[in-house]
Design an enzyme around this catalytic site. Structure first.
Site, PDB file in Angstrom:
ATOM      1  N   GLN A  83     -18.027  -6.585  -0.746  1.00 46.15           N
ATOM      2  CA  GLN A  83     -17.161  -7.444  -1.699  1.00 46.15           C
ATOM      3  C   GLN A  83     -16.567  -8.920  -1.033  1.00 46.15           C
ATOM      4  O   GLN A  83     -15.888  -9.698  -1.534  1.00 46.15           O
ATOM      5  CB  GLN A  83     -15.867  -6.793  -2.275  1.00 46.15           C
ATOM      6  CG  GLN A  83     -14.879  -6.388  -0.985  1.00 46.15           C
ATOM      7  CD  GLN A  83     -13.904  -5.522  -1.701  1.00 46.15           C
ATOM      8  OE1 GLN A  83     -14.114  -4.292  -1.778  1.00 46.15           O
ATOM      9  NE2 GLN A  83     -12.750  -5.856  -1.748  1.00 46.15           N
ATOM     10  N   MET A 137       3.444  -9.257  -0.511  1.00 47.31           N
ATOM     11  CA  MET A 137       2.758  -8.465   0.899  1.00 47.31           C
ATOM     12  C   MET A 137       1.342  -8.326   0.332  1.00 47.31           C
ATOM     13  O   MET A 137       0.865  -8.020  -0.519  1.00 47.31           O
ATOM     14  CB  MET A 137       3.492  -7.077   0.978  1.00 47.31           C
ATOM     15  CG  MET A 137       4.856  -7.126   1.063  1.00 47.31           C
ATOM     16  SD  MET A 137       5.196  -5.919   2.448  1.00 47.31           S
ATOM     17  CE  MET A 137       6.919  -6.389   2.380  1.00 47.31           C
ATOM     18  N   SER A 138       0.379  -8.757   1.848  1.00 51.97           N
ATOM     19  CA  SER A 138      -1.189  -8.552   1.697  1.00 51.97           C
ATOM     20  C   SER A 138      -1.193  -8.503   3.197  1.00 51.97           C
ATOM     21  O   SER A 138      -0.583  -9.146   4.141  1.00 51.97           O
ATOM     22  CB  SER A 138      -1.515 -10.008   1.331  1.00 51.97           C
ATOM     23  OG  SER A 138      -2.757 -10.184   1.687  1.00 51.97           O
ATOM     24  N   GLN A 148      -0.430  -4.491  -8.491  1.00 53.77           N
ATOM     25  CA  GLN A 148      -0.493  -5.820  -9.313  1.00 53.77           C
ATOM     26  C   GLN A 148      -0.973  -7.086  -8.793  1.00 53.77           C
ATOM     27  O   GLN A 148      -1.479  -8.039  -9.460  1.00 53.77           O
ATOM     28  CB  GLN A 148       0.862  -5.633 -10.212  1.00 53.77           C
ATOM     29  CG  GLN A 148       1.079  -6.966 -11.275  1.00 53.77           C
ATOM     30  CD  GLN A 148       0.081  -6.947 -12.307  1.00 53.77           C
ATOM     31  OE1 GLN A 148      -0.478  -5.821 -12.712  1.00 53.77           O
ATOM     32  NE2 GLN A 148      -0.111  -8.203 -12.780  1.00 53.77           N
ATOM     33  N   HIS A 170       0.842  -1.171  -0.092  1.00 57.16           N
ATOM     34  CA  HIS A 170      -0.090   0.042   0.024  1.00 57.16           C
ATOM     35  C   HIS A 170       0.747   1.394  -0.076  1.00 57.16           C
ATOM     36  O   HIS A 170       0.646   2.107  -0.579  1.00 57.16           O
ATOM     37  CB  HIS A 170      -0.808   0.314   1.249  1.00 57.16           C
ATOM     38  CG  HIS A 170      -1.544  -1.151   1.521  1.00 57.16           C
ATOM     39  ND1 HIS A 170      -1.840  -1.921   2.398  1.00 57.16           N
ATOM     40  CD2 HIS A 170      -2.799  -1.441   0.763  1.00 57.16           C
ATOM     41  CE1 HIS A 170      -2.660  -2.898   2.515  1.00 57.16           C
ATOM     42  NE2 HIS A 170      -3.496  -2.598   1.033  1.00 57.16           N
TER      43      HIS A 170
HETATM   44  O1  PAF Z   1      -7.940  -3.950  -3.093  1.00 56.37           O
HETATM   45  C1  PAF Z   1      -8.759  -3.508  -2.366  1.00 56.37           C
HETATM   46  O2  PAF Z   1      -7.987  -3.262  -1.154  1.00 56.37           O
HETATM   47  C2  PAF Z   1     -10.141  -3.489  -2.286  1.00 56.37           C
HETATM   48  O3  PAF Z   1     -10.483  -4.240  -3.174  1.00 56.37           O
HETATM   49  C3  PAF Z   1     -10.565  -1.926  -2.780  1.00 56.37           C
HETATM   50  C4  PAF Z   1     -10.069  -1.806  -4.206  1.00 56.37           C
HETATM   51  C5  PAF Z   1      -9.955  -1.122  -1.661  1.00 56.37           C
HETATM   52  C6  PAF Z   1     -11.961  -1.860  -2.882  1.00 56.37           C
HETATM   53  O4  PAF Z   1     -12.655  -2.274  -1.663  1.00 56.37           O
END
Ligand code: PAF
Length: 282
Positions: A61, A184-185, A148, A37
């Site tokens: 989502q 990274m996640s 990506q 990020h």
């Molecule tokens: O990639 C993410 O963290 C989410 O899918 C996003 C783009 C912020 C939408 O909630």
């Protein structure tokens, strides 16, 4: 750095910047920020006058049995990291602000969302494209930054922006990896020590695929089988998919040629991880 919780306040602030001719960069996130990020924020800060970061865990989502409730949160640390990386404004709306009681409008990108993660998470991309559209309408950025690592998400959003004539540029930034290759996640935080160790197989499998392709292998089945065999050596791993697709259509290909995406989703214990590699094969 300013923190905004209300759409109205954010709009007033951004209207003023726009009036002054400032370029606005936007980084949408669900928080629990990591170096991936931060690289998006840094890119935005380099390329724009003002960088807006949103932190919002978007419920639409997540599927019914997914990790919405457990999704990691650390707002105070996020604020600190975001400011250090160059964010000027953080937008932190709540659910009531983003989805009013009678919310009835959703955005769908057909076709591209049936493949890869869309096959096992059938409502996921509708949630993503809907919230991203809402956030784009609120922020009205000149540029928006995505990683990506979520390759399908980036491709789907680019298609949506083009199809709906949204007046902004989508910038996709490279995957940021741990020293041992793990992408990274925020979800890496769920991994036990043992799962974390075994998770390095994902990057190794992608690297092995790359090396076989460089040596001349052109059969998608051969590469896929090899990757699956490697991943299955790790007891914690359950494969959701290992796919080799055309980067344009996200449809499976048999013969490796042109711009391809090798993408995988694997559960390590209960944690679903994704990773990918883009290649141009001649
Ligand atoms: O990639 C993410 O963290 C989410 O899918 C996003 C783009 C912020 C939408 O909630």
């Amino acid at each position: 750095m300013q923190v905004c919780q209300e759409i109205k306040k954010l709009r007033n602030l951004l209207d003023q910047y726009r009036y002054d001719g400032k370029a606005i960069g936007f980084v949408p996130t669900m928080g629990y920020l990591h170096k991936g990020h931060l690289s998006l924020i840094e890119s935005s800060a380099k390329e724009n006058d003002i960088t807006v970061l949103s932190i919002y865990i978007n419920p639409t989502q997540f599927g019914p049995n997914e990790d919405l409730d457990q999704y990691p949160r650390d707002l105070e640390n996020d604020k600190k990291l975001a400011e250090e990386a160059g964010a000027d404004i953080i937008f932190i709306p709540d659910n009531e602000m983003m989805y009013k009681t009678h919310h009835a409008t959703f955005v769908n990108v057909n076709g591209l969302t049936n493949h890869l993660c869309g096959a096992s998470r059938p409502t996921h991309f509708e949630g993503v494209t809907t919230i991203v559209t809402k956030l784009f309408n609120i922020v009205q950025p000149n540029r928006a930054y995505f990683g990506q690592k979520d390759a399908q998400q980036a491709i789907v959003i680019k298609r949506m922006v083009e199809d709906l004539n949204m007046p902004l540029k989508v910038v996709v930034c490279p995957i940021v990896r741990e020293k041992d290759g793990l992408a990274m996640s925020s979800r890496n935080a769920y991994l036990s020590k043992e799962e974390r160790k075994q998770a390095t197989i994902l990057y190794k499998a992608l690297q092995e695929a790359k090396s076989r392709i460089e040596q001349g292998q052109r059969s998608a089945t051969e590469i896929r089988d090899l990757m699956e065999q490697m991943i299955q050596t790790q007891p914690a791993a359950t494969i959701d998919y290992v796919s080799i697709v055309s980067e344009k259509t996200l449809e499976d290909i048999d013969v490796l040629e042109g711009k391809i995406l090798i993408a995988l989703a694997v559960k390590m214990g209960k944690t679903r991880l994704i990773d990918n590699l883009r290649l141009e094969v001649n």
